[in-house]
Scaffold this motif. Structure first.
Motif, PDB file in Angstrom:
ATOM      1  N   ILE B 356      40.712  54.668  34.151  1.00 55.67           N
ATOM      2  CA  ILE B 356      40.877  53.147  34.637  1.00 55.67           C
ATOM      3  C   ILE B 356      40.899  53.332  36.235  1.00 55.67           C
ATOM      4  O   ILE B 356      40.504  52.555  36.849  1.00 55.67           O
ATOM      5  CB  ILE B 356      42.321  52.639  34.042  1.00 55.67           C
ATOM      6  N   ILE B 359      37.943  53.935  38.026  1.00 62.22           N
ATOM      7  CA  ILE B 359      36.956  52.438  37.869  1.00 62.22           C
ATOM      8  C   ILE B 359      37.546  51.814  38.969  1.00 62.22           C
ATOM      9  O   ILE B 359      36.573  51.173  39.536  1.00 62.22           O
ATOM     10  CB  ILE B 359      37.063  51.826  36.604  1.00 62.22           C
ATOM     11  N   ALA B 360      38.615  51.641  39.085  1.00 68.41           N
ATOM     12  CA  ALA B 360      39.472  50.613  40.101  1.00 68.41           C
ATOM     13  C   ALA B 360      39.153  51.378  41.529  1.00 68.41           C
ATOM     14  O   ALA B 360      38.599  50.379  42.251  1.00 68.41           O
ATOM     15  CB  ALA B 360      40.634  50.690  40.095  1.00 68.41           C
ATOM     16  N   HIS B 363      35.481  50.479  42.331  1.00 64.31           N
ATOM     17  CA  HIS B 363      35.183  48.938  42.720  1.00 64.31           C
ATOM     18  C   HIS B 363      35.511  48.646  43.949  1.00 64.31           C
ATOM     19  O   HIS B 363      35.115  48.065  44.649  1.00 64.31           O
ATOM     20  CB  HIS B 363      35.955  48.322  41.555  1.00 64.31           C
ATOM     21  N   PHE B 364      36.915  49.132  44.539  1.00 60.61           N
ATOM     22  CA  PHE B 364      37.655  48.704  45.593  1.00 60.61           C
ATOM     23  C   PHE B 364      36.782  49.494  46.796  1.00 60.61           C
ATOM     24  O   PHE B 364      36.633  48.699  47.746  1.00 60.61           O
ATOM     25  CB  PHE B 364      38.728  49.134  45.759  1.00 60.61           C
ATOM     26  N   SER B 371      35.756  41.969  48.214  1.00 57.38           N
ATOM     27  CA  SER B 371      37.036  41.349  48.035  1.00 57.38           C
ATOM     28  C   SER B 371      37.832  41.461  49.093  1.00 57.38           C
ATOM     29  O   SER B 371      37.674  41.969  50.091  1.00 57.38           O
ATOM     30  CB  SER B 371      37.688  42.046  46.736  1.00 57.38           C
ATOM     31  N   SER B 372      38.832  40.575  49.059  1.00 62.48           N
ATOM     32  CA  SER B 372      39.917  40.456  50.347  1.00 62.48           C
ATOM     33  C   SER B 372      40.690  41.566  50.349  1.00 62.48           C
ATOM     34  O   SER B 372      41.546  41.705  51.248  1.00 62.48           O
ATOM     35  CB  SER B 372      40.436  39.219  50.051  1.00 62.48           C
ATOM     36  N   ARG B 373      40.666  42.498  49.382  1.00 66.73           N
ATOM     37  CA  ARG B 373      41.474  43.700  49.198  1.00 66.73           C
ATOM     38  C   ARG B 373      41.345  44.655  50.163  1.00 66.73           C
ATOM     39  O   ARG B 373      40.057  44.935  50.822  1.00 66.73           O
ATOM     40  CB  ARG B 373      41.575  44.318  47.946  1.00 66.73           C
ATOM     41  N   LEU B 380      46.717  48.008  43.001  1.00 63.81           N
ATOM     42  CA  LEU B 380      46.578  46.831  42.280  1.00 63.81           C
ATOM     43  C   LEU B 380      47.322  45.928  42.987  1.00 63.81           C
ATOM     44  O   LEU B 380      48.384  46.299  43.666  1.00 63.81           O
ATOM     45  CB  LEU B 380      46.747  46.945  40.605  1.00 63.81           C
ATOM     46  N   GLN B 381      46.969  44.563  42.657  1.00 60.30           N
ATOM     47  CA  GLN B 381      47.897  43.567  43.048  1.00 60.30           C
ATOM     48  C   GLN B 381      48.557  43.038  42.121  1.00 60.30           C
ATOM     49  O   GLN B 381      48.017  43.174  40.700  1.00 60.30           O
ATOM     50  CB  GLN B 381      46.903  42.423  43.818  1.00 60.30           C
ATOM     51  N   ASP B 384      46.943  41.332  38.435  1.00 56.59           N
ATOM     52  CA  ASP B 384      45.875  42.247  37.920  1.00 56.59           C
ATOM     53  C   ASP B 384      46.675  42.907  36.632  1.00 56.59           C
ATOM     54  O   ASP B 384      47.538  42.980  36.395  1.00 56.59           O
ATOM     55  CB  ASP B 384      45.539  43.317  38.763  1.00 56.59           C
ATOM     56  N   PHE B 385      45.585  43.455  35.726  1.00 59.21           N
ATOM     57  CA  PHE B 385      46.237  44.117  34.609  1.00 59.21           C
ATOM     58  C   PHE B 385      45.167  44.981  33.944  1.00 59.21           C
ATOM     59  O   PHE B 385      43.870  44.768  34.254  1.00 59.21           O
ATOM     60  CB  PHE B 385      46.769  43.037  33.578  1.00 59.21           C
ATOM     61  N   TYR B 386      45.636  46.328  33.535  1.00 60.55           N
ATOM     62  CA  TYR B 386      44.861  47.158  32.915  1.00 60.55           C
ATOM     63  C   TYR B 386      45.152  47.266  31.439  1.00 60.55           C
ATOM     64  O   TYR B 386      46.116  46.974  31.091  1.00 60.55           O
ATOM     65  CB  TYR B 386      44.545  48.564  33.795  1.00 60.55           C
TER      66      TYR B 386
END
Lengths: 808, 519
Positions: B356, B359-360, B363-364, B371-373, B380-381, B384-386
């Motif tokens: 996970i 994967i995160a 993505h980031f 994304s605004s991240r 994570l923010q 969010d959930f995994y």
């Protein structure tokens, strides 16, 4: 007559069906529509779009039967599937040029039907052309492109790779190309394929032929066939001819003559494939299970395909595309054996029921009719054999409408087969012929002031229903409502009209005009004047009548509601204004209205009463606040009980008890002996309903033991003349201080033991016609009513029901 | 879809000028009537006008399509369109979307095992399977306890040695010697720890392999005999007798009366959907951890339920709260629970978390995701959930690890709080992945904290009840599977008063079904 006969009627090789399945595109993330409401799932839009296909009838097209939505956007399409795909035939046989021309002609005929409806096939291939035993062909799977909004609602491309026109590929996947000419290209390719031939200078056809080493075959082709293919395979869509233009070609003349000898009327079919499909389902046929059994629906366990991460923006990460959701164009045929077995014993006569002339001799030779009496309605609706008989019968009756109106009504009193409910309802509502034209002439486009309200209401109207929540459903509902507002300028759009329209639209989804016609005939009959801009008087009268009806049948409940000040206006207005269509889910409304349509405008009062009766125990123990809470979200109501109870009170209540000033005279004609001229003020003061002289006269004559007449005039007048069988309790002799029946003296025992007799109070201008009935009501005496007018009404009645009062 | 074109329809005979869009999608007859009304024309021209309009519209439509279609073809011919790209795109599309052109794909190991397990678990072999699993877990437990005992023994002896050393500090011990000792202790401690852990892992790995092989074998036997598999003795591991009874009190803990109450509710104004709702106060880990009952060699009945549902379309999920780092210390207790026994089906919890995480990160880091991240942060923010999958927990298959922060402790959070939004995503995910039982912390946390006054709890519960109700109503239109059982969990040890207040609040917010009266 052999035993096998009826089954062979069912075993028509063309009466077979198959199913295909695919997944609609899931909405990405959390998007909202322009109205701020969540987006309609794509599968629902597809269901709505697909309905139109059910109306397409052509000998060269497979009948579209059904569309089913599964979980997670799975969509299943059921349609006629019979004969052999051309692809299989050309593997084994060589078709003659004549046969090929005929196929081309019939395919063009089929396509032209579609093109007239602005439907593009896009999927034309030899797999989708089915050759019947008689050599005719039917096109299959022509609706996919249309129902998916030109492919936009699915993630796979709707096309057949080999047969697709060049411009489709060139415009890219998202373009939603709707030019009908793409079908013509496919057709050309198909014909070419049949010839097992397979460029750019002179002719595409020639080139393909050369590439496939079939140049010789190409050269030997008759000129007309060659021309046809060349015309189809022009790479410029503008130079490709349209269906109509191709059909006009001379070389099709030989078919035209045979085909075009149209009969004046469509012959009457004893049953159709739609009905066969319906019976098949009732007999346990399950498309979903069949697809599963034959491997078209494969499911991998959901725990293996979970996403690993979901971000607050709604982005899913780590979820692989489930391979089971890829498009698999296979077709699964549905086995009909179970149905044949189930119906094997049905005699052939059952297919041809005699309606008008049935003699005892014929009846006696018939096997006993299928007996389902006494079974609950829901069971009868699920019984394949019972529905078989009902559908066969109603089909015939509906075919003879409007001449069979009375017969339809008579049969509808037993029950209405769900499959034909839309047509039966419109027959019961007297929808006239030519309703389509009337509807067409109404303006449903121009902007009006009610548009905004309509647009707010529609996305909240019975949205659990797939048809009504689909895009098509919204569009149609809006059109019908706008048409109604346009046509009835004396009325206004009240919220609730949407709910009222919903059942009609649901039943006549493909016939807006009929839904509108039903609504137009329904409102004057049951909701006369309710949609006036100022409808207070009408509603108040109705509510007052409702209170009186409660008093009439359930004095205890009425007294309790009165004591806690819980007035019907607090809960019953949406009930009556939408005739319960805002309160109940559709499947309940259908059963309720099945009966409503057989009764008059007073029936809704009885439905209201029966709902209260179901909640009686809770109401009797509740105070005002609890009651308000209870009605704010009405608990589940048993609709079958409700229907039975309301029918019972409806039949046992003299009609004048529920008579209203604002009733539609057209349906309820009144004369001097009926109730007329009661003002709203008077009505609101009276706790017990009035009864008309006519109803009293009728009852005294026909069922004297059903009524207890109490004459409250003074003894002298009573002895001079009174109604036969009436008893005299002079008003002045009763003390009203305590609510005890014994105060009435000797006659109190008569009242106590009256059972379900109607208690009618007769007085004259000198008696107080309020205190006495109220007193009885407070003593919980049921069915108390007061003669409208006074005793003198009876004097002129001939033959007389009066007697000189010595009988007592 | 190419844009529509505006055309002006002119009918000189009747003086009509009307602008319409081609392709025209509405009914031509109706248009004729609208024109008749608008231009105040006599009704008898209806037919003529319709015909005229129809021809006009048909011609324009043909022109319209011919123009765009021919243009495309012409462009293609003139090589203005990059044909190769188009071909590539089409090819990709067909390969990805149509089964015929897709890669022939065999069922993965995971799927094969899933099918086999699901079949067997729904056969008489179930009992044997569960017993086998139970035995395996006993061994792991025993090993774990042995490991803990050994480590404890080492620690004890080390601290004793250390004490002695410190005592002698004034005498022959120098500080550097002590440091050396510390280092040596640490080293041997971690050596032992590592050694034992790896032994344990090896054991688990062996069990896993053995078990999976056995399941596949059983299935083959089953298919060969075309009968239900006889639960013949598998490689039944022998459980040593000297198994210590160290957790005798655990039993009382399970049986201690819970605060719980169940409701059946219905949602929807016309069509009513039934759902079961339960409020209970308990330790959330009770849903995960399998309590080992020493007296019996039988597994608990809850496990049976969980095993039957594992590969079904009725999964059971649980929402746990965590912070913004994947696999942070907050999940430690949970991770330990997962490691109590062997995971026979899914990757080990660390592996799942690592995956996970990667994967995160992927993505980031990808700027395309725009994304605004902060793209450098792999954190994570809130909201969010995994998700992790498990087969060896007591009552749940899927865990939603929801990211929260301290703002959740405040009294004034509203329905737009990210955690509430996250709950909505959880319900949606549950709905589209056949998770039909779900446990949610009613107060959005599982631990009792000091802010939890009655007032705070009531406010929070009201918010969660109302939001969940809204989401459930919304769910009905998502076209997935319905949530059948919803559990609201309160922290263990919540006062009776708070609990009662919650159970009284629920029927006010959700419509509770009438009791069915059997007449």
């Amino acid at each position: 007559m052999t035993v096998d006969m009826p089954v062979s009627l069912l075993k028509n090789p063309e009466l077979k069906f198959g199913a295909i399945t695919f997944f609609a595109k899931q909405h990405k993330g959390d998007t909202c529509g322009s109205n701020g409401l969540p987006l309609t799932p794509n599968s629902i839009i597809i269901v709505g779009n697909a309905q139109l296909l059910k109306t397409i009838k052509s000998p060269f097209l497979c009948d579209f039967l059904d569309i089913i939505r599964g979980k997670h956007e799975r969509t299943i399409v059921v349609s006629q599937y019979c004969g052999t795909p051309l692809a299989k035939i050309i593997d084994k046989h060589v078709l003659t040029h004549l046969q090929i021309k005929k196929i081309a002609y019939q395919a063009l005929k089929g396509l032209s039907v579609l093109h007239k409806l602005d439907i593009v096939h896009r999927n034309l291939s030899n797999e989708n052309i089915l050759r019947q035993e008689n050599g005719d062909i039917k096109l299959f799977n022509y609706g996919l492109y249309h129902m998916t909004n030109r492919g936009a609602l699915v993630s796979f491309p709707v096309l057949e790779v080999l047969y697709t026109a060049p411009e489709v590929y060139l415009s890219g996947f998202d373009s939603g190309h709707v030019d009908k000419k793409v079908d013509i290209w496919s057709l050309g390719q198909r014909i070419r394929k049949i010839l097992s031939l397979l460029q750019v200078n002179t002719s595409i056809f020639e080139k393909i032929a050369r590439e496939h080493n079939c140049y010789e075959v190409y050269l030997n082709l008759p000129a007309d066939l060659k021309e046809l293919i060349e015309l189809c395979l022009n790479i410029y869509p503008s130079k490709r001819l349209s269906c109509e233009e191709l059909l006009d070609k001379l070389y099709f003349n030989e078919f035209r003559d045979i085909q075009e000898q149209k009969k004046m009327w469509e012959p009457f079919e004893v049953f159709s494939i739609q009905e066969l499909y319906y019976w098949w389902q009732l007999a346990g046929g399950d498309v979903f299970q069949e697809l599963k059994k034959q491997g078209l629906i494969r499911s991998s366990p959901p725990i293996l395909s979970l996403p690993s991460l979901v971000l607050i923006e709604g982005t899913l990460l780590g979820q692989d595309r489930n391979p089971a959701t890829l498009y698999d164009p296979r077709i699964v045929e549905m086995p009909l054996e179970t149905l044949y077995q189930r119906f094997i014993h049905i005699p052939i006569t059952a297919f041809y029921p005699l309606i008008h002339s049935k003699s005892d001799i014929i009846s006696s030779s018939d096997p006993p009719p299928y007996d389902a009496t006494g079974l609950p309605l829901v069971i009868k609706e699920k019984d394949p054999e019972y529905q078989f008989h009902r559908v066969i019968l109603f089909r015939r009756l509906l075919h003879g409408y409007p001449f069979t109106k009375d017969l339809i009504r008579q049969e509808a009193e037993k029950d209405i087969p769900p499959l034909l409910r839309g047509d039966v309802w419109s027959a019961l509502l007297n929808v006239p012929q030519g309703y389509e034209r009337d509807y067409m002439r109404l303006d449903k486009y121009s902007h009006t002031t009610t548009d905004r309200q309509i647009e707010v209401d529609i996305p909240r109207c019975h949205q659990y229903n797939e048809l009504l929540s689909s895009t098509q459903g919204h569009k149609k509902l809006k059109r019908i409502l706008k048409a109604w507002v346009y046509k009835n300028s004396q009325y206004v759009y009240w919220q609730g009209l949407d709910s009222l329209t919903a059942p009609f639209l649901y039943l006549n989804f493909n016939d807006e005009a009929k839904a509108f016609a039903c609504l137009s005939n329904f409102i004057p009959r049951y909701l006369h004047k309710f949609f006036l801009k100022d409808n207070t008087v009408v509603i108040e009268e109705y509510l007052a009548k409702f209170s009186q009806l409660i008093s009439f049948h359930d004095p205890q409940l009425a007294n309790h509601l009165h004591d806690i000040n819980f007035d019907p206006k607090l809960f019953a207005i949406p009930w009556i204004l939408t005739l319960f269509s805002h309160v109940f889910p559709l499947y309940k409304i259908l059963h309720l209205w099945d009966k409503l349509l057989l009764c008059d405008a007073s029936f809704p009062l009885h439905i209201g009463l029966s709902i209260l009766t179901q909640l009686r125990d809770r109401l009797l123990t509740s105070g005002f606040n609890e009651c308000i809470l209870l009605f704010s979200d009405l608990p589940e109501v048993d609709i079958e009980k409700c229907v039975i109870a309301s029918m019972q009170t409806y039949q046992s209540t003299p009609r004048s008890i529920t008579s209203r000033e604002h009733e539609n005279e057209q349906f309820y004609k009144k004369n001097d002996l009926d109730i007329r001229g009661v003002t709203l003020e008077e009505l609101k003061k009276e706790s017990c309903p009035r009864i008309s002289a006519a109803d009293i006269i009728n009852t005294v004559r026909k069922n004297p033991d059903k009524i207890l007449l109490i004459d409250i005039r003074n003894t002298t007048l009573f002895h001079r003349s009174c109604v036969k069988g009436s008893v005299n309790i002079p008003f002045s002799s009763v003390s009203f201080n305590e609510t005890v029946l014994d105060n009435l003296g000797t006659h109190s025992s008569l009242i106590k033991s009256k059972g379900d007799k109607v208690v009618a109070i007769i007085g004259d201008c000198e008696t107080d016609l309020e205190r006495f009935p109220n007193f009885l009501l407070q003593c919980n005496v049921s069915r108390v009513c007061v003669l409208h007018g006074d005793f003198n009404r009876f004097t002129s009645v001939i033959p007389t029901i009066l007697t000189s009062g010595t009988t007592n | 879809m190419p844009e529509k074109k505006d055309f002006i329809y002119i009918n000189e005979k009747h003086g009509i000028e009307y602008s319409l869009l081609i392709p025209y999608e509405e009914s031509v007859e109706e248009l004729a009537h609208i024109l008749i009304i608008q231009f105040n024309l006599p009704i008898y021209i209806e037919k003529e006008l319709t015909q005229h309009l129809r021809i006009f519209i048909e011609d324009r439509t043909n022109e319209y399509f011919e123009e765009i279609s021919d243009q495309v073809v012409q462009k293609g011919k003139d090589h203005e369109i990059p044909i190769d790209d188009i071909v590539k795109n089409w090819e990709k599309l067909m390969r990805e979307e149509i089964i015929e052109f897709g890669e022939r794909r065999c069922a993965s190991d995971e799927e094969l095992f899933a099918t086999a397990y699901h079949k067997l678990v729904h056969s008489p072999a179930l009992e044997t399977m569960l017993q086998l699993e139970h035995m395996y877990s006993k061994i792991v437990r025993q090993k774990t306890e042995e490991k803990n005992a050994l480590i404890k023994k080492l620690s004890d002896s080390q601290s004793e040695e250390m004490n002695k050393a410190v005592d002698r500090l004034e005498q022959d011990m120098t500080e550097s010697k002590i440091n050396e000792l510390v280092a040596r202790h640490y080293e041997s401690h971690s050596l032992l720890q590592g050694q034992l852990s790896s032994e344990l892992d090896t054991l688990k790995e062996a069990q896993r392999r053995e078990y999976r092989e056995w399941v596949m074998q059983m299935l083959e036997q089953n298919q060969a005999n075309s009968s239900l598999p006889t639960p013949s003795s598998p490689l039944m591991p022998v459980v040593p007798r000297n198994f210590q009874n160290t957790r005798a009190n655990s039993r009382d803990q399970i049986n201690s009366p819970l605060l719980e109450e169940s409701f059946t509710i219905h949602l929807g104004s016309q069509l009513k959907q039934m759902h079961n709702i339960r409020i209970l106060s308990a330790d959330v880990m009770d849903l995960c951890s399998i309590h080992d009952d020493e007296q019996l060699s039988e597994p608990t009945p809850q496990l049976l339920q969980t095993a039957l549902g594992l590969y079904s379309n009725d999964l059971s999920g649980l929402v746990l709260m965590t912070d913004n780092k994947i696999g942070s210390r907050l999940t430690q207790e949970f991770q330990e629970v997962c490691q109590q026994t062997t995971e026979f089906h899914f990757p080990h919890i660390e592996d799942q978390l690592n995956k996970i995480s990667s994967i995160a990160q992927q993505h980031f880091k990808n700027p395309q995701n725009g994304s605004s991240r902060n793209s450098n942060s792999e954190l994570l923010q809130t909201g969010d959930f995994y998700m992790t999958r498990h087969s060896n927990l007591a009552q749940v298959h899927v865990i939603f690890h929801m990211v929260t922060d301290d703002s959740i402790r405040g009294i004034d959070i509203n329905s737009r709080h990210p955690v509430v939004l996250g709950l909505r995503h959880i319900l949606k995910t549950a709905c589209s992945n056949d998770i039909t039982s779900l446990t949610i912390p009613l107060l959005l946390q599982y631990e009792m904290t000091e802010e939890m006054t009655i007032n705070w709890c009531e406010k929070r519960a009201e918010l969660v009840f109302k939001c969940i109700k809204g989401f459930m109503i919304e769910m009905a239109s998502w076209g997935g599977s319905e949530l059948k059982n919803l559990q609201f969990m309160l922290p263990q040890g919540i006062s009776q008063a708070v609990f009662t207040s919650m159970t009284e609040m629920l029927p006010r917010i959700f419509k509770v079904c009438n009791p069915k009266i059997l007449a």
